[in-house]
Design a protein around this motif. Structure first.
Motif, mmCIF file in Angstrom:
data_model
loop_
_atom_site.group_PDB
_atom_site.id
_atom_site.type_symbol
_atom_site.label_atom_id
_atom_site.label_comp_id
_atom_site.label_asym_id
_atom_site.label_seq_id
_atom_site.Cartn_x
_atom_site.Cartn_y
_atom_site.Cartn_z
ATOM 1 N N HIS A 22 -47.481 25.392 -14.833
ATOM 2 C CA HIS A 22 -48.680 25.998 -15.412
ATOM 3 C C HIS A 22 -49.681 26.250 -14.275
ATOM 4 O O HIS A 22 -49.987 25.338 -13.511
ATOM 5 N N THR A 24 -53.291 26.657 -13.399
ATOM 6 C CA THR A 24 -54.493 26.283 -14.149
ATOM 7 C C THR A 24 -55.796 26.759 -13.508
ATOM 8 O O THR A 24 -56.867 26.566 -14.066
ATOM 9 N N ASP A 35 -50.167 22.680 -12.605
ATOM 10 C CA ASP A 35 -49.783 21.500 -13.367
ATOM 11 C C ASP A 35 -48.290 21.694 -13.623
ATOM 12 O O ASP A 35 -47.900 22.561 -14.414
ATOM 13 N N ARG A 152 -44.992 14.582 -12.173
ATOM 14 C CA ARG A 152 -45.984 15.575 -12.592
ATOM 15 C C ARG A 152 -46.874 15.826 -11.381
ATOM 16 O O ARG A 152 -47.408 14.876 -10.789
ATOM 17 N N GLU A 195 -53.731 27.324 -19.577
ATOM 18 C CA GLU A 195 -53.839 25.958 -20.100
ATOM 19 C C GLU A 195 -52.931 24.989 -19.334
ATOM 20 O O GLU A 195 -51.793 25.341 -18.989
ATOM 21 N N MET A 197 -50.711 21.347 -18.959
ATOM 22 C CA MET A 197 -49.801 20.645 -19.870
ATOM 23 C C MET A 197 -50.631 19.611 -20.640
ATOM 24 O O MET A 197 -51.742 19.271 -20.214
ATOM 25 N N PRO A 198 -50.084 19.094 -21.765
ATOM 26 C CA PRO A 198 -50.832 18.049 -22.476
ATOM 27 C C PRO A 198 -51.138 16.877 -21.541
ATOM 28 O O PRO A 198 -50.364 16.606 -20.609
ATOM 29 N N GLU A 199 -52.263 16.207 -21.808
ATOM 30 C CA GLU A 199 -52.696 15.070 -20.965
ATOM 31 C C GLU A 199 -51.574 14.056 -20.745
ATOM 32 O O GLU A 199 -51.301 13.634 -19.649
ATOM 33 N N GLU A 200 -50.899 13.706 -21.851
ATOM 34 C CA GLU A 200 -49.824 12.705 -21.774
ATOM 35 C C GLU A 200 -48.476 13.379 -21.967
ATOM 36 O O GLU A 200 -48.291 14.117 -22.940
ATOM 37 N N ILE A 201 -47.546 13.105 -21.077
ATOM 38 C CA ILE A 201 -46.168 13.547 -21.316
ATOM 39 C C ILE A 201 -45.494 12.396 -22.058
ATOM 40 O O ILE A 201 -45.466 11.262 -21.562
ATOM 41 N N TRP A 213 -39.396 19.137 -25.873
ATOM 42 C CA TRP A 213 -40.730 19.080 -25.253
ATOM 43 C C TRP A 213 -40.923 20.241 -24.282
ATOM 44 O O TRP A 213 -41.975 20.891 -24.289
ATOM 45 N N GLN A 217 -43.686 24.184 -23.379
ATOM 46 C CA GLN A 217 -44.379 24.405 -22.096
ATOM 47 C C GLN A 217 -43.886 25.722 -21.495
ATOM 48 O O GLN A 217 -43.087 26.430 -22.102
#
Ligand code: ATP
Length: 300
Positions: A22, A24, A35, A152, A195, A197-201, A213, A217
């Motif tokens: 991503h 960002t 990200d 990450r 955007e 990635m979500p805060e928590e993988i 998952w 993405q």
């Protein structure tokens, strides 16, 4: 240098695969903020280091497109160790160049691990600092390749957080044998602040969960790379047409794409089928995950 004898260090440089990428943002100096989730393949280059003054050599099926000593990241990393001026470097190149799988960065990271291993057997040098910060200046993808662990990676490539729980998945890598320049792909990017990635993988336990998952993405460089090199869409179509393919996506700035499969045999069968259909492409069945152990220098 007090080291004597035919000491040799061999280092494996695994291909880096961006499972997601991503974009960002962009810094005022032009560096892109990313990200990305990276994993490492069991295919890669091999770097041999030994004490001596032999010229830098490159062998292997992909040697033709590799820059000479002056332009090569391997020798540039070796120069970060002025306390080790007499090291001969020999690279066996199997990864295609400018392919989005970080070949140059993996080689640079291997040179870094190898130089540290050589230094570690020289008692008077053991207190020396590691020139880790200099690696990012040579290439944003190099720090993530040093550990060769699933990670990450954020910032400009400088924030690397390992994901020790991530399961390995079976995959097929396919490159249509067209080099793509990373700066060209970034220049073709339309939106530079997407955007993250979500805060928590979440903790993922098998290939099915990984694929579910990953499907949510993206690789933001896929569209610009496709606009420059339409054969990437052929690669994605051929991978997706394989009966057991669970997900196909481009890695890095392309043109290499990966397909994820439910098992080793399915990945091998798919690789054989793709090779039969397109003998002109570079095709490899591999597992994608943590290669930290295999990437450790072997001192002989
Ligand atoms: P990136 O890390 O930007 O995603 P990539 O995977 O697309 O890169 P690489 O194979 O790393 O591509 O090549 C990028 C450039 O790095 C090439 O154009 C090449 O001139 C240069 N380079 C320097 N050293 C090496 C090396 N040891 N192997 C391959 N390329 C190298």
């Amino acid at each position: 240098m007090t080291l004597r004898g035919p000491l040799q260090v061999r280092v494996f440089a695994p291909a880096k695969i961006n499972l997601t990428l991503h974009v960002t943002g962009q810094k005022p100096n032009g560096y892109h903020l990313l990200d990305t989730l990276v994993a490492f393949a069991d295919v890669g280059d091999t770097l041999d280091l030994s004490v001596g003054n032999a010229p830098f050599t490159v062998s292997g099926p992909e040697a033709a497109n590799v820059p000479d000593a002056k332009g090569n990241l391997v020798t540039q990393v070796a120069h970060l160790f002025p306390d080790l001026p007499h090291v001969s470097l020999s690279l066996h190149k199997t990864l295609p160049v400018a392919a989005g799988i970080g070949g140059g960065s993996a080689d640079a990271a291997a040179a870094f691990r190898g130089m540290l291993a050589l230094r570690s057997v020289m008692p008077e040098q053991q207190g020396e600092e590691q020139p880790y910060d200099e690696l990012l200046k040579l290439g944003a993808d190099i720090p993530m390749c040093v550990a060769s662990s699933v990670a990450r990676v954020q910032g400009i490539g400088d924030v690397v957080r390992a994901l020790p729980q991530f399961p390995a998945v079976h995959a097929v890598l396919v490159n249509p044998r067209v080099p793509l320049s990373t700066p060209d792909v970034f220049n073709a990017l339309k939106c530079r602040a997407n955007e993250a990635m979500p805060e928590e993988i979440p903790t993922l336990s098998d290939a099915g969960e990984v694929v579910d998952w990953l499907a949510g993405q993206r690789n933001d460089l896929e569209a610009p790379a496709l606009s420059l090199q339409p054969s990437i869409s052929d690669v994605l179509s051929v991978l997706r047409a394989q009966p057991a393919c669970l997900l196909a996506r481009m890695s890095g700035s392309g043109a290499t794409c990966f397909g994820v499969f439910g098992g080793e045999n399915a990945a091998r069968d798919a690789a054989r089928a793709v090779m039969a259909q397109r003998p002109d492409w570079w095709v490899q069945a591999t597992s994608l995950g943590d290669q930290a152990r295999r990437a450790m220098p072997q001192v002989r």
